[in-house]
Design an enzyme around this catalytic site. Structure first.
Site, PDB file in Angstrom:
ATOM      1  N   ASN A   1       0.787  -1.246   0.000  1.00 35.88           N
ATOM      2  CA  ASN A   1       0.000   0.000   0.000  1.00 35.88           C
ATOM      3  C   ASN A   1       0.813   1.288   0.000  1.00 35.88           C
ATOM      4  O   ASN A   1       0.327   2.328  -0.422  1.00 35.88           O
ATOM      5  CB  ASN A   1      -1.028  -0.013   1.134  1.00 35.88           C
ATOM      6  CG  ASN A   1      -0.408  -0.082   2.499  1.00 35.88           C
ATOM      7  OD1 ASN A   1       0.731  -0.530   2.658  1.00 35.88           O
ATOM      8  ND2 ASN A   1      -1.134   0.352   3.507  1.00 35.88           N
TER       9      ASN A   1
ATOM     10  N   GLU B   1       5.231  -4.019  12.017  1.00 38.15           N
ATOM     11  CA  GLU B   1       4.252  -2.924  11.884  1.00 38.15           C
ATOM     12  C   GLU B   1       3.036  -3.549  11.230  1.00 38.15           C
ATOM     13  O   GLU B   1       3.070  -3.877  10.041  1.00 38.15           O
ATOM     14  CB  GLU B   1       4.811  -1.822  10.985  1.00 38.15           C
ATOM     15  CG  GLU B   1       5.880  -0.983  11.622  1.00 38.15           C
ATOM     16  CD  GLU B   1       5.343  -0.101  12.718  1.00 38.15           C
ATOM     17  OE1 GLU B   1       4.159   0.279  12.663  1.00 38.15           O
ATOM     18  OE2 GLU B   1       6.104   0.198  13.638  1.00 38.15           O
TER      19      GLU B   1
ATOM     20  N   CYS C   1      -3.025   1.503   6.910  1.00 36.96           N
ATOM     21  CA  CYS C   1      -3.080   0.844   8.223  1.00 36.96           C
ATOM     22  C   CYS C   1      -3.800   1.719   9.252  1.00 36.96           C
ATOM     23  O   CYS C   1      -4.387   1.201  10.189  1.00 36.96           O
ATOM     24  CB  CYS C   1      -1.681   0.477   8.695  1.00 36.96           C
ATOM     25  SG  CYS C   1      -0.556   1.878   8.749  1.00 36.96           S
TER      26      CYS C   1
HETATM   27  P1  NDP Z   1       0.811  -9.016   3.720  1.00 34.17           P
HETATM   28  O1  NDP Z   1       1.046  -9.349   5.135  1.00 34.17           O
HETATM   29  O2  NDP Z   1      -0.047  -9.889   2.913  1.00 34.17           O
HETATM   30  O3  NDP Z   1       2.218  -8.915   2.931  1.00 34.17           O
HETATM   31  C1  NDP Z   1       3.272  -8.110   3.375  1.00 34.17           C
HETATM   32  C2  NDP Z   1       4.585  -8.657   2.871  1.00 34.17           C
HETATM   33  O4  NDP Z   1       4.849  -9.919   3.482  1.00 34.17           O
HETATM   34  C3  NDP Z   1       4.597  -8.915   1.359  1.00 34.17           C
HETATM   35  O5  NDP Z   1       5.849  -8.586   0.834  1.00 34.17           O
HETATM   36  C4  NDP Z   1       4.343 -10.416   1.301  1.00 34.17           C
HETATM   37  O6  NDP Z   1       4.775 -11.012   0.096  1.00 34.17           O
HETATM   38  C5  NDP Z   1       5.176 -10.861   2.481  1.00 34.17           C
HETATM   39  N1  NDP Z   1       4.891 -12.221   2.959  1.00 34.17           N
HETATM   40  C6  NDP Z   1       3.766 -12.964   2.791  1.00 34.17           C
HETATM   41  N2  NDP Z   1       3.917 -14.177   3.357  1.00 34.17           N
HETATM   42  C7  NDP Z   1       5.156 -14.208   3.907  1.00 34.17           C
HETATM   43  C8  NDP Z   1       5.897 -15.173   4.638  1.00 34.17           C
HETATM   44  N3  NDP Z   1       5.397 -16.376   4.915  1.00 34.17           N
HETATM   45  N4  NDP Z   1       7.135 -14.868   5.069  1.00 34.17           N
HETATM   46  C9  NDP Z   1       7.660 -13.641   4.811  1.00 34.17           C
HETATM   47  N5  NDP Z   1       7.021 -12.692   4.100  1.00 34.17           N
HETATM   48  C10 NDP Z   1       5.778 -12.961   3.657  1.00 34.17           C
HETATM   49  O7  NDP Z   1       0.268  -7.501   3.712  1.00 34.17           O
HETATM   50  P2  NDP Z   1      -0.299  -6.622   2.513  1.00 34.17           P
HETATM   51  O8  NDP Z   1       0.763  -6.420   1.471  1.00 34.17           O
HETATM   52  O9  NDP Z   1      -1.615  -7.152   2.095  1.00 34.17           O
HETATM   53  O10 NDP Z   1      -0.466  -5.220   3.267  1.00 34.17           O
HETATM   54  C11 NDP Z   1      -1.581  -4.910   4.002  1.00 34.17           C
HETATM   55  C12 NDP Z   1      -1.359  -5.001   5.497  1.00 34.17           C
HETATM   56  O11 NDP Z   1      -0.244  -4.211   5.881  1.00 34.17           O
HETATM   57  C13 NDP Z   1      -2.538  -4.440   6.273  1.00 34.17           C
HETATM   58  O12 NDP Z   1      -2.848  -5.287   7.359  1.00 34.17           O
HETATM   59  C14 NDP Z   1      -2.019  -3.094   6.770  1.00 34.17           C
HETATM   60  O13 NDP Z   1      -2.675  -2.624   7.907  1.00 34.17           O
HETATM   61  C15 NDP Z   1      -0.583  -3.409   7.015  1.00 34.17           C
HETATM   62  N6  NDP Z   1       0.216  -2.174   7.048  1.00 34.17           N
HETATM   63  C16 NDP Z   1       0.710  -1.713   8.248  1.00 34.17           C
HETATM   64  C17 NDP Z   1       1.402  -0.516   8.331  1.00 34.17           C
HETATM   65  C18 NDP Z   1       1.975  -0.035   9.622  1.00 34.17           C
HETATM   66  O14 NDP Z   1       2.804   0.863   9.594  1.00 34.17           O
HETATM   67  N7  NDP Z   1       1.579  -0.569  10.766  1.00 34.17           N
HETATM   68  C19 NDP Z   1       1.604   0.320   7.128  1.00 34.17           C
HETATM   69  C20 NDP Z   1       1.052  -0.263   5.932  1.00 34.17           C
HETATM   70  C21 NDP Z   1       0.384  -1.456   5.902  1.00 34.17           C
HETATM   71  P3  NDP Z   1       3.715 -11.249  -1.111  1.00 34.17           P
HETATM   72  O15 NDP Z   1       3.270  -9.915  -1.551  1.00 34.17           O
HETATM   73  O16 NDP Z   1       4.507 -11.995  -2.102  1.00 34.17           O
HETATM   74  O17 NDP Z   1       2.587 -12.065  -0.516  1.00 34.17           O
END
Ligand code: NDP
Length: 477
Positions: A153, A249, A284
Site C-alpha cells: 500500500n 508494523e 493501516c
Molecule cells: P501481507 O502481510 O499480505 O504482505 C506483506 C509482505 O509480506 C509482502 O511482501 C508479502 O509477500 C510478504 N509475505 C507474505 N507471506 C510471507 C511469509 N510467509 N514470510 C515472509 N514474508 C511474507 O500484507 P499486505 O501487502 O496485504 O499489506 C496490508 C497489510 O499491511 C494491512 O494489514 C495493513 O494494515 C498493514 N500495514 C501496516 C502498516 C503499519 O505501519 N503498521 C503500514 C502499511 C500497511 P507477497 O506480496 O509476495 O505475498
C-alpha cells in the site's frame, strides 16, 4: 516507465529463470515484467549481504549520511516518474502517490541527519557496590544483515522506512517487496546504488512471500527482520524467525470520536472522508469507525454522506481522481462480502457499497453491532462505520473495543476530555482535532495491542538496526 526490471543481488541487476508481470491496477494491462527470485537467488543475496557486513560497519557515519542524502536527491529528481509508477502499480490516485514520494524524500532526509547521531552514553558503573573503581559506556553497533519485507500500500515509502535506517546504522539490507508492487522498491534501491552505496550492501528480491520471504525470515545469516504487513503474516514471522530481532508494523482498525462541542464540524467531516477513503481505505491507520455524539450526529451524517458522494472515482493517473481501484478484484470481493454479511446481520448501507471490477464505491454503514466483522476486524477497504454515542465517555470506550491499537482521533474543544482520551485509549498514537490517519516519518511508531512490535520513525528505526555493546574499564588495576 521501463518495461523490464531485473532483480538486484549485491547491487547488480540480475536476470533469473522466472519472470512476473506487473499490472496497472486500473486498466489491468501489464506495465512491466520483473525477474523474480527463487531459492538460488535468495541464497546468493544472503551470501552477498553477509560478506558486506564488515564493509558497511567500516563505512564512517559521515559517508553513510552523505549517501543517504544523495539518494534522497536522486529520488527528488525523479519524483513525477515515481509517482506515476506508484499510481499504476498500486492503483493509488496520483495526488496521494505524489504525496508518498514527497514523504519518502523527506523521510530519507531525516534518516540522513540521524545517521550522524548514532551514539551510546556513559553509565554510572559505580552505582553498584561491585562497580567501584570502574567506568563504562555503551556503544551502538550495526546489528548485521537486515531483511526488509514490505506491503503493497505504500510501496516506496515503507521500503524507504527500512532500507534507509539499515544503511544509516551500517547494515547490509535485503528488500522483499510485495508481489503486487515490486517496481518502486527496485527504483529505491537503484537510487541508493547510484548515490554510492557499496553495491554488496543492497539486494532487492521480488518474489512470493511464501518462498523468498519465508527463506529470509528463517535464515540464520539475517540478524534483523523489519516487517510491515498483515497481522497474520506478522504472527507467522514472529513464530518462525528464531533468534533474531523482529520489528513488526501490523494492521489496525482506527476509530474517531466526534465530541458534542467540536468547534469546526466541517473540518472534522473533511478529515474523516479523507481518512476513511484515501487510497481506497487501504491504509493501516485508515478511519474505520466513527463515534459521533448524539447532539451532532444528524448534522455530521448529512455532511459526511454528501461529501463522500462527491468523491471522484476513476483512473489513478488522472490528477483529479479521489478513488481508484483496490489492489485486486479479489480484495473488492472480500470487502463486498463483509458488507453483505453486516447487512444480513442488520446493518444499513447509507451510500456506496457497489463493486465494479476492482473498484469498490466508498461505503458508509450504520446500525452496526460490535460483533460484526466490519466493526471488529481490519476491513482495509473504503468502508466507514458511523455510530451515535450518548456521551464522550461512551465514544472513547468504543474506540478501545478493538483487538488493534495503532492510532485514534478525537475531535473536541474540551481540553479535559482530550487529555482523558489520551490517558484511556490504548493506542500507539492519539490525534487531537485530527484524524488517526496522520503520521509523520520521524515520529516513533509502534502501536499497541496487535498493531506492532518494535519502533519505526527515523531515529527509532535506526536504533532498532543497532545492537548495544557495553564497554567497562577497570581502574582498580
Ligand atoms: P501481507 O502481510 O499480505 O504482505 C506483506 C509482505 O509480506 C509482502 O511482501 C508479502 O509477500 C510478504 N509475505 C507474505 N507471506 C510471507 C511469509 N510467509 N514470510 C515472509 N514474508 C511474507 O500484507 P499486505 O501487502 O496485504 O499489506 C496490508 C497489510 O499491511 C494491512 O494489514 C495493513 O494494515 C498493514 N500495514 C501496516 C502498516 C503499519 O505501519 N503498521 C503500514 C502499511 C500497511 P507477497 O506480496 O509476495 O505475498
Amino acid at each position: 516507465m521501463k518495461d523490464s526490471y531485473k532483480l538486484i543481488i549485491g547491487g547488480r541487476e540480475t536476470e533469473s529463470s522466472k519472470t512476473q508481470k506487473v499490472f496497472d491496477k486500473y486498466t489491468n494491462q501489464a506495465i512491466a515484467e520483473v525477474f523474480i527470485a527463487g531459492p538460488a537467488e535468495t541464497d546468493r543475496a544472503l551470501k552477498c549481504a553477509a560478506n558486506a557486513r564488515r564493509i558497511m560497519a567500516d563505512l564512517p557515519a559521515h559517508r553513510r549520511a552523505a549517501i543517504i542524502r544523495k539518494a534522497a536527491g536522486i529520488l527528488e529528481d525523479k519524483k513525477e516518474e515515481l509517482a506515476v509508477t506508484i499510481a499504476r502499480e498500486a492503483g493509488k490516485p496520483l495526488r496521494y502517490s505524489r504525496a508518498e514520494v514527497e514523504r519518502c524524500v523527506e523521510n530519507i532526509e531525516y534518516i540522513s541527519e540521524e545517521a550522524k547521531r548514532i551514539h551510546g552514553e556513559t553509565m554510572p558503573i559505580d552505582a553498584g557496590k561491585s562497580g567501584e573503581g570502574r567506568v563504562g559506556h555503551y556503544e551502538r553497533h550495526p546489528i548485521g544483515v537486515v531483511a526488509a519485507v514490505t506491503p503493497f500500500n505504500f510501496p516506496l515509502n515503507l521500503a524507504a522506512h527500512k532500507v534507509a535506517p539499515a544503511i544509516a546504522a551500517g547494515c547490509p539490507v535485503i528488500l522483499k517487496p510485495a508481489t503486487a508492487t515490486p517496481l518502486s522498491g527496485i527504483e529505491l534501491a537503484r537510487a541508493f546504488i547510484e548515490a554510492g552505496l557499496p553495491p554488496e550492501a543492497i539486494s532487492v528480491l521480488p518474489g512470493p512471500g511464501s518462498e523468498v520471504g519465508e527463506m529470509l525470515i528463517k535464515d540464520s545469516r539475517v540478524s534483523k527482520i523489519s516487517f510491515t504487513g498483515s497481522r497474520e503474516v506478522g504472527e507467522h514471522i514472529i513464530r518462525n524467525a528464531g533468534l533474531k530481532r523482529v520489528t513488526l508494523e501490523l494492521g489496525s482498525n482506527s476509530a474517531v470520536v466526534i465530541d458534542r462541542d467540536v468547534e469546526d464540524l466541517d473540518y472534522a467531516v473533511k478529515r474523516c472522508i479523507l481518512g476513511a477513503f484515501y487510497n481506497q481505505g487501504q491504509v493501516c491507520i485508515s478511519v474505520q469507525r466513527i463515534y459521533v455524539h448524539q447532539d451532532r450526529h444528524a448534522e455530521f451524517m448529512d455532511k459526511f454522506i454528501k461529501g463522500t458522494k462527491k468523491l471522484k472515482i476513476g483512473n489513478p493517473v488522472d490528477a483529479d481522481t479521489d478513488i481508484g481501484p483496490m489492489i485486486a478484484s479479489s480484495e473488492a470481493d472480500r470487502v463486498q462480502g463483509w458488507v453483505e454479511e453486516a447487512v444480513a446481520q442488520g446493518a444499513r448501507v447509507l451510500c456506496g457499497g457497489k463493486k465494479e471490477g476492482s473498484i469498490y464505491y466508498p461505503a458508509i454503514l450504520a446500525n452496526t453491532t460490535p460483533e460484526m466483522k466490519v466493526v471488529k476486524e481490519e476491513i482495509f477497504g473504503p468502508v466507514a462505520v458511523v455510530e451515535k454515542v450518548s456521551s464522550f465517555e461512551e465514544g472513547i470506550n468504543s474506540c478501545d473495543q478493538s483487538q488493534y491499537g495503532l492510532q485514534a482521533g478525537i475531535f473536541t474543544s474540551n481540553i479535559n476530555r482530550a487529555l482523558t482520551a489520551v490517558k484511556r485509549i490504548n493506542v500507539g498514537g492519539i490525534l487531537i482535532n485530527d484524524f488517526p490517519s496522520y503520521r509523520i516519518d520521524h515520529m516513533p511508531y509502534g502501536g499497541n495491542k496487535n498493531s506492532g512490535l518494535g519502533r519505526e520513525g527515523a531515529k527509532f528505526a535506526i536504533e532498532e538496526m543497532t545492537t548495544l555493546r557495553m564497554v567497562i574499564f577497570n581502574l582498580n588495576k
